[in-house]
Each structure stands twice: as structure tokens, then as C-alpha cells.
Design a protein around this motif. Structure first.
Motif, PDB file in Angstrom:
ATOM      1  N   ASP A  48      40.209  19.523 -23.809  1.00  0.00           N
ATOM      2  CA  ASP A  48      38.647  19.675 -23.902  1.00  0.00           C
ATOM      3  C   ASP A  48      37.808  18.368 -24.354  1.00  0.00           C
ATOM      4  O   ASP A  48      37.236  18.550 -23.862  1.00  0.00           O
ATOM      5  CB  ASP A  48      38.386  20.791 -24.563  1.00  0.00           C
ATOM      6  CG  ASP A  48      38.948  22.201 -24.334  1.00  0.00           C
ATOM      7  OD1 ASP A  48      39.249  21.809 -22.911  1.00  0.00           O
ATOM      8  OD2 ASP A  48      38.529  23.310 -24.981  1.00  0.00           O
ATOM      9  N   MET A  49      38.001  17.886 -25.290  1.00  0.00           N
ATOM     10  CA  MET A  49      37.523  16.583 -25.814  1.00  0.00           C
ATOM     11  C   MET A  49      37.612  15.310 -24.352  1.00  0.00           C
ATOM     12  O   MET A  49      36.477  14.813 -24.594  1.00  0.00           O
ATOM     13  CB  MET A  49      38.177  16.253 -26.637  1.00  0.00           C
ATOM     14  CG  MET A  49      37.202  14.780 -27.619  1.00  0.00           C
ATOM     15  SD  MET A  49      38.227  14.641 -29.327  1.00  0.00           S
ATOM     16  CE  MET A  49      39.379  13.731 -28.287  1.00  0.00           C
ATOM     17  N   LEU A  50      38.704  15.554 -24.283  1.00  0.00           N
ATOM     18  CA  LEU A  50      39.117  14.136 -23.137  1.00  0.00           C
ATOM     19  C   LEU A  50      37.880  14.710 -22.389  1.00  0.00           C
ATOM     20  O   LEU A  50      38.180  13.712 -21.227  1.00  0.00           O
ATOM     21  CB  LEU A  50      40.360  14.369 -23.268  1.00  0.00           C
ATOM     22  CG  LEU A  50      41.358  13.735 -24.040  1.00  0.00           C
ATOM     23  CD1 LEU A  50      43.181  13.582 -23.508  1.00  0.00           C
ATOM     24  CD2 LEU A  50      41.484  12.039 -23.994  1.00  0.00           C
ATOM     25  N   VAL A  51      38.035  15.865 -21.525  1.00  0.00           N
ATOM     26  CA  VAL A  51      37.184  16.017 -20.295  1.00  0.00           C
ATOM     27  C   VAL A  51      36.248  15.818 -20.703  1.00  0.00           C
ATOM     28  O   VAL A  51      35.184  14.987 -19.686  1.00  0.00           O
ATOM     29  CB  VAL A  51      38.115  17.804 -19.963  1.00  0.00           C
ATOM     30  CG1 VAL A  51      36.900  18.176 -18.887  1.00  0.00           C
ATOM     31  CG2 VAL A  51      38.968  18.599 -19.835  1.00  0.00           C
ATOM     32  N   ASP A  52      35.698  16.073 -21.492  1.00  0.00           N
ATOM     33  CA  ASP A  52      34.178  15.796 -21.904  1.00  0.00           C
ATOM     34  C   ASP A  52      33.917  14.292 -21.378  1.00  0.00           C
ATOM     35  O   ASP A  52      32.844  14.006 -21.247  1.00  0.00           O
ATOM     36  CB  ASP A  52      33.476  16.230 -22.922  1.00  0.00           C
ATOM     37  CG  ASP A  52      33.787  17.671 -23.093  1.00  0.00           C
ATOM     38  OD1 ASP A  52      33.942  18.469 -22.119  1.00  0.00           O
ATOM     39  OD2 ASP A  52      34.134  18.313 -24.360  1.00  0.00           O
ATOM     40  N   MET A  53      35.323  13.556 -22.282  1.00  0.00           N
ATOM     41  CA  MET A  53      34.670  11.933 -22.541  1.00  0.00           C
ATOM     42  C   MET A  53      35.107  11.469 -21.168  1.00  0.00           C
ATOM     43  O   MET A  53      33.979  10.781 -20.645  1.00  0.00           O
ATOM     44  CB  MET A  53      36.132  11.287 -23.307  1.00  0.00           C
ATOM     45  CG  MET A  53      35.939  11.302 -24.903  1.00  0.00           C
ATOM     46  SD  MET A  53      37.647  11.224 -25.601  1.00  0.00           S
ATOM     47  CE  MET A  53      37.681   9.509 -25.145  1.00  0.00           C
ATOM     48  N   ALA A  54      36.231  12.391 -19.968  1.00  0.00           N
ATOM     49  CA  ALA A  54      36.117  12.049 -18.662  1.00  0.00           C
ATOM     50  C   ALA A  54      34.157  12.703 -18.079  1.00  0.00           C
ATOM     51  O   ALA A  54      33.786  11.044 -17.545  1.00  0.00           O
ATOM     52  CB  ALA A  54      36.649  12.842 -18.031  1.00  0.00           C
ATOM     53  N   GLN A  56      31.018  12.264 -19.167  1.00  0.00           N
ATOM     54  CA  GLN A  56      30.973  10.816 -20.078  1.00  0.00           C
ATOM     55  C   GLN A  56      30.444  10.253 -19.332  1.00  0.00           C
ATOM     56  O   GLN A  56      29.360   9.196 -19.010  1.00  0.00           O
ATOM     57  CB  GLN A  56      30.207  10.716 -20.963  1.00  0.00           C
ATOM     58  CG  GLN A  56      29.999  12.128 -22.415  1.00  0.00           C
ATOM     59  CD  GLN A  56      30.596  11.937 -23.224  1.00  0.00           C
ATOM     60  OE1 GLN A  56      29.851  11.090 -24.167  1.00  0.00           O
ATOM     61  NE2 GLN A  56      31.138  13.392 -24.470  1.00  0.00           N
ATOM     62  N   VAL A  57      31.420   9.524 -18.678  1.00  0.00           N
ATOM     63  CA  VAL A  57      31.447   8.316 -17.631  1.00  0.00           C
ATOM     64  C   VAL A  57      31.137   8.434 -15.903  1.00  0.00           C
ATOM     65  O   VAL A  57      30.903   7.911 -15.756  1.00  0.00           O
ATOM     66  CB  VAL A  57      33.510   8.075 -18.049  1.00  0.00           C
ATOM     67  CG1 VAL A  57      33.469   7.387 -16.613  1.00  0.00           C
ATOM     68  CG2 VAL A  57      33.899   7.740 -18.990  1.00  0.00           C
ATOM     69  N   ILE A  58      31.879   9.523 -15.887  1.00  0.00           N
ATOM     70  CA  ILE A  58      31.439  10.097 -14.219  1.00  0.00           C
ATOM     71  C   ILE A  58      31.529  11.309 -14.114  1.00  0.00           C
ATOM     72  O   ILE A  58      32.145  12.375 -14.855  1.00  0.00           O
ATOM     73  CB  ILE A  58      33.176   9.457 -13.780  1.00  0.00           C
ATOM     74  CG1 ILE A  58      32.360   9.454 -12.162  1.00  0.00           C
ATOM     75  CG2 ILE A  58      34.210   9.418 -13.784  1.00  0.00           C
ATOM     76  CD1 ILE A  58      33.488   8.453 -11.292  1.00  0.00           C
ATOM     77  N   ASP A  59      31.283  11.416 -13.133  1.00  0.00           N
ATOM     78  CA  ASP A  59      30.565  13.090 -13.524  1.00  0.00           C
ATOM     79  C   ASP A  59      31.602  13.815 -11.846  1.00  0.00           C
ATOM     80  O   ASP A  59      31.699  14.855 -12.205  1.00  0.00           O
ATOM     81  CB  ASP A  59      29.206  13.568 -12.283  1.00  0.00           C
ATOM     82  CG  ASP A  59      27.810  13.304 -12.482  1.00  0.00           C
ATOM     83  OD1 ASP A  59      27.742  13.042 -14.164  1.00  0.00           O
ATOM     84  OD2 ASP A  59      26.677  13.129 -12.087  1.00  0.00           O
ATOM     85  N   HIS A  60      32.293  13.147 -11.411  1.00  0.00           N
ATOM     86  CA  HIS A  60      33.518  13.526 -10.391  1.00  0.00           C
ATOM     87  C   HIS A  60      34.436  12.886 -10.883  1.00  0.00           C
ATOM     88  O   HIS A  60      34.571  12.012 -10.014  1.00  0.00           O
ATOM     89  CB  HIS A  60      32.798  14.174  -9.047  1.00  0.00           C
ATOM     90  CG  HIS A  60      31.875  15.038  -9.250  1.00  0.00           C
ATOM     91  ND1 HIS A  60      31.857  16.288  -9.570  1.00  0.00           N
ATOM     92  CD2 HIS A  60      30.835  14.728  -8.342  1.00  0.00           C
ATOM     93  CE1 HIS A  60      30.463  16.620  -9.253  1.00  0.00           C
ATOM     94  NE2 HIS A  60      29.939  15.899  -8.526  1.00  0.00           N
ATOM     95  N   PRO A  61      34.811  13.109 -11.836  1.00  0.00           N
ATOM     96  CA  PRO A  61      36.189  11.895 -11.931  1.00  0.00           C
ATOM     97  C   PRO A  61      37.437  12.550 -10.664  1.00  0.00           C
ATOM     98  O   PRO A  61      37.502  13.388 -10.118  1.00  0.00           O
ATOM     99  CB  PRO A  61      37.053  12.556 -13.391  1.00  0.00           C
ATOM    100  CG  PRO A  61      36.215  13.248 -14.040  1.00  0.00           C
ATOM    101  CD  PRO A  61      35.288  13.714 -13.321  1.00  0.00           C
ATOM    102  N   SER A  62      37.919  11.395 -10.716  1.00  0.00           N
ATOM    103  CA  SER A  62      39.436  11.321  -9.986  1.00  0.00           C
ATOM    104  C   SER A  62      40.991  12.045 -10.583  1.00  0.00           C
ATOM    105  O   SER A  62      40.598  12.235 -11.732  1.00  0.00           O
ATOM    106  CB  SER A  62      40.381   9.983  -9.792  1.00  0.00           C
ATOM    107  OG  SER A  62      41.270  10.121  -9.167  1.00  0.00           O
TER     108      SER A  62
END
Length: 411
Positions: A48-54, A56-62
Motif C-alpha cells: 500500500d505504501m508503494l502504491v501511495d508513493m507511485a 504521489q508521482v503520477i495520477d495514472h502510473p504505467s
């Protein structure tokens, strides 16, 4: 010498102290004369922490980059568990999913295992090592790292048990086994000593979080001896097997829930023979998973179609429908959120008439509105308002005689 596959979930390896406790349990199994392959999830809430970090970087990560990111969580766990075994004087080796020979489809974030080459694990076992495998991941034919979707470590463990012809597969979690309901909601839930593959598959599919549905499906297909138990106690767990006798004459084995449900209604579609096929072909092409479907006609020339989807897929579903509005020729779409699905499951339904009637009566007396219904031979599901979900679960658990005086244990 027997071979045992053990899987430890995120709560079981959530801290260094718990990782050391897991290592001691693995060593006890080894010292009892067994070969051991271990599958681990990411520590605690690290995924969950990794998902949240992603986000924070971009709304729709690849999806590809999300797989690259999320697979690191399990790799941390494998290395630490292996180190803990080394610290206690036992030889062990960690492997990523691809190092362990796990091949998957080239579908990011929800790939399926296509095959497993057992040679790397068998070679390590032959050298007397415990093999610690990162769950939830594999590699595609073109060399892309993929993940199996949330809960996929269960599937990794069962698939490895099947290909390695393990004597049993033990799934360790934070409860003592499979309960008749979520013990966090129903404190009087009882632990089942045994449950059939089919009942467990229905419960898992309908929201019971103790096992991943694809893991149960794989276990049934390959007749893997599967046990669910706690990593925090020595209590006997629940055995999942081909057929299980109804415990104490219970018609219903459990009550499950899914609190992330939405209802989509497509209004004023042409009442033609290919209306449904066109609608659901469009959704399937965009990988929208549809659950309960209800069709209702108000006029001879038009029809309304309602179906349920995951709450996470509402926006995607609406976008797909609006893009295809001219093709599907509907009037408008209504989305209803804040819903839940409550289900009863039990092989006893096959030979006991009136189970659905008892369920509907129970919900009516509790003042719970039923918005959609789905049935099979061994389950009945109702979509209800989310605010009424816990009340519905508790009342159904009592009405079908599942309550016990002993308080359920959650670690």
C-alpha cells in the motif's frame, strides 16, 4: 522425505521480530524431517505504501512500472527471511519469481501463471537448502516482470505445491483458519475444521479475504492438500479438500461480504436479440469485470440493463459506455455507489429448499433493502446499501445457526 510449501502473508512478516518467528517455524518444520519451500508476501502494509508513493508521482502510473515497483516488496521479505534462517544456522536461498522459474502471461498487474520450471527450486532443495520464493510475481515470455494481482502470493504457493508435487501447502495468516464469517465483524464466528474446495472458492470469490480465489481454483484443479492456519499460534487450522461433511448439520458454511460494489444501469437500450451480447462484449474488450446482471423491460422497444462492478471500476466503466453510446444506442447511464454484496455459501443448499427465502426474510426483518440478487447451487448473493452491510452479515450469521459462544481469535 516429504515436501511442504508454506506461505506467509504480510502480517506474518510485518516486523523483524515476526520474520524471526517465521524463521523459527520454518526450522521446526525442517527439523521434523521435511523439505521446505516458502513463499512470502511483502511486509505489512508496504505494498500500500508503494502504491501511495507511485500516486504521489503520477495520477495514472504505467502498469509496467507499477509491476516493477510492487515486486520489490516481496523481494525485501525473501531476503530478510533468508537472512533470518542464516542467523539461526540453516542454509537457505532466496529467489524472485522469475529466478524460481515462474512464467506468466504478458499482462501487467493481473497476469496468470502459464507454467513453472521446477528445476531451480529442485536443485536448491537437492543441496539441502530451504528455498524462499517471492510471491505475487513472475516473468513473461518476452522478459517482462509481471505481478499476479493482489493476493497473488497464495496463488504462487499453490502453483508451486502443484508442480513440485508437495505433500501439502500451508497458508499462514493472522487468523486460526477459515471462519464462518469475518471474525473482525462477527465475534461469534466459528472456525471450520474442514471446508470443500467449491465452498471455499465461493467464499473467496465473494469477498472472504483469507484465501485468494485463484489459489483455491488451482488447488482444486491439481488436488493440492491445502491448510489455512495462523503464524501466531500452534492451533490446528482449516483443511480445504474435495468434499467436506457439513459441520454439525450446518446448511450454510459461511457468510461473506464485499464492501466495494457499484451498480450500473444502462437505460433505454434497444430491445433486440443481440443487445446483451453487444453491451458485454464492449465491456469485456476493455477488461471490465461484470458480476450480477439484471435485465428489465418497461416498453416493447426498449430495455434497461443493470449490472454490478467493483467500485474501483466505475469511472472506467462509464468512460467505456459513453465512448460506445452511438454503437450501443442507449439513452443514459446511472451509477449507484456505496453498495456492498453480502453472500451466504453452503453445499447444504443443494438438498435444503427455502434457504433463499430465509435469507430474504432475515434481511427484510432487519430493514435491509435488497437491490440485486444472484444465485448458484451453493450460494445466494444480495447487493445492499453499504451502511447496512455489517448488520446484514451479523443477522444472517445468527439466523443460519452459525454463532458460537466462543469469541473468534484475530491476531
Amino acid at each position: 522425505m516429504s515436501l511442504i510449501v508454506q506461505k506467509y502473508g504480510g502480517t506474518s512478516v510485518g516486523t523483524i521480530e515476526r520474520i524471526q518467528a517465521v524463521a523459527r517455524r520454518i526450522l521446526a518444520t525442517c527439523r521434523a524431517g521435511h523439505q521446505v519451500v516458502v513463499v512470502v508476501s511483502a511486509m505489512g502494509k508496504s505494498t500500500d505504501m508503494l502504491v501511495d508513493m507511485a500516486k504521489q508521482v503520477i495520477d495514472h502510473p504505467s502498469p509496467r512500472e507499477m509491476d516493477m515497483l510492487l515486486t520489490t516488496g516481496e523481494q525485501v521479505s525473501t531476503a530478510l527471511v533468508t537472512m533470518a534462517l542464516h542467523a539461526q544456522g540453516w542454509d537457505a536461498v532466496s529467489m524472485t519469481g522469475w529466478q524460481a522459474g515462474i512464467s506468466t502471461e504478458e499482462v501487467h498487474t493481473k497476469a496468470r501463471i502459464t507454467e513453472i520450471d521446477p528445476a531451480p527450486i529442485q536443485q536448491a532443495l537437492g543441496q539441502g537448502k530451504v528455498v524462499i520464493v517471492a510471491g505475487f510475481q513472475g516473468i513473461s515470455e518476452s522478459g517482462q516482470i509481471t505481478t499476479l494481482g493482489r493476493g497473488g502470493s497464495d496463488t504462487t504457493a499453490v502453483a508451486l505445491a502443484a508442480v513440485l508435487k508437495a505433500d501439502r501447502c500451508e497458508i499462514y495468516t493472522d487468523v486460526d483458519g477459515v471462519y464462518t464469517a469475518d471474525p473482525r465483524i462477527v465475534s461469534s464466528a466459528r472456525k471450520l475444521a474442514r471446508i470443500s474446495y467449491d465452498e471455499m472458492l465461493e467464499l473467496a470469490t465473494l469477498g472472504a479475504g483469507v484465501l485468494h480465489p485463484r489459489a483455491v481454483e488451482c488447488a482444486k484443479q491439481h488436488q493440492v492438500c491445502l491448510t489455512v492456519r495462523s503464524s501466531f499460534s500452534e492451533e490446528e487450522g482449516t483443511i480445504i479438500e474435495e468434499e467436506a461433511d457439513m459441520e454439525q448439520g450446518l446448511v450454510i458454511s459461511g457468510v461473506a461480504y464485499d464492501k466495494n460494489v457499484a451498480k450500473i444501469t444502462v437505460v433505454d437500450m434497444p430491445a433486440k436479440v443481440d443487445t446483451l451480447s453487444n453491451l458485454f462484449a464492449v465491456l469485456a474488450a476493455e477488461h471490465v469485470n461484470v458480476d450480477i446482471i439484471v435485465q428489465s423491460s418497461y416498453e416493447a422497444e426498449t430495455t434497461n440493463v443493470s449490472f454490478s462492478v467493483s467500485g474501483d471500476e466505475v469511472k472506467k466503466t462509464l468512460d467505456v459506455l459513453h465512448k460506445q453510446r452511438d454503437t450501443l444506442q442507449f439513452g443514459y447511464v446511472v451509477a449507484e455507489k456505496e453498495l456492498a454484496k453480502v453472500s451466504i455459501v453452503g453445499a447444504g443448499m443443494i438438498t435444503n429448499p427455502g434457504v433463499a427465502a430465509r435469507m430474504f426474510t432475515c434481511l427484510a426483518e432487519a430493514g435491509v433493502e435488497v437491490k440485486m440478487v444472484s444465485t448458484s447451487e451453493i450460494k445466494v448473493s444480495c447487493v445492499v446499501p453499504l451502511e447496512d452491510m455489517e448488520k446484514a452479515v451479523c443477522n444472517l450469521h445468527t439466523v443460519f445457526g452459525l454463532d458460537t459462544k466462543e469469541k473468534a481469535v484475530v491476531y
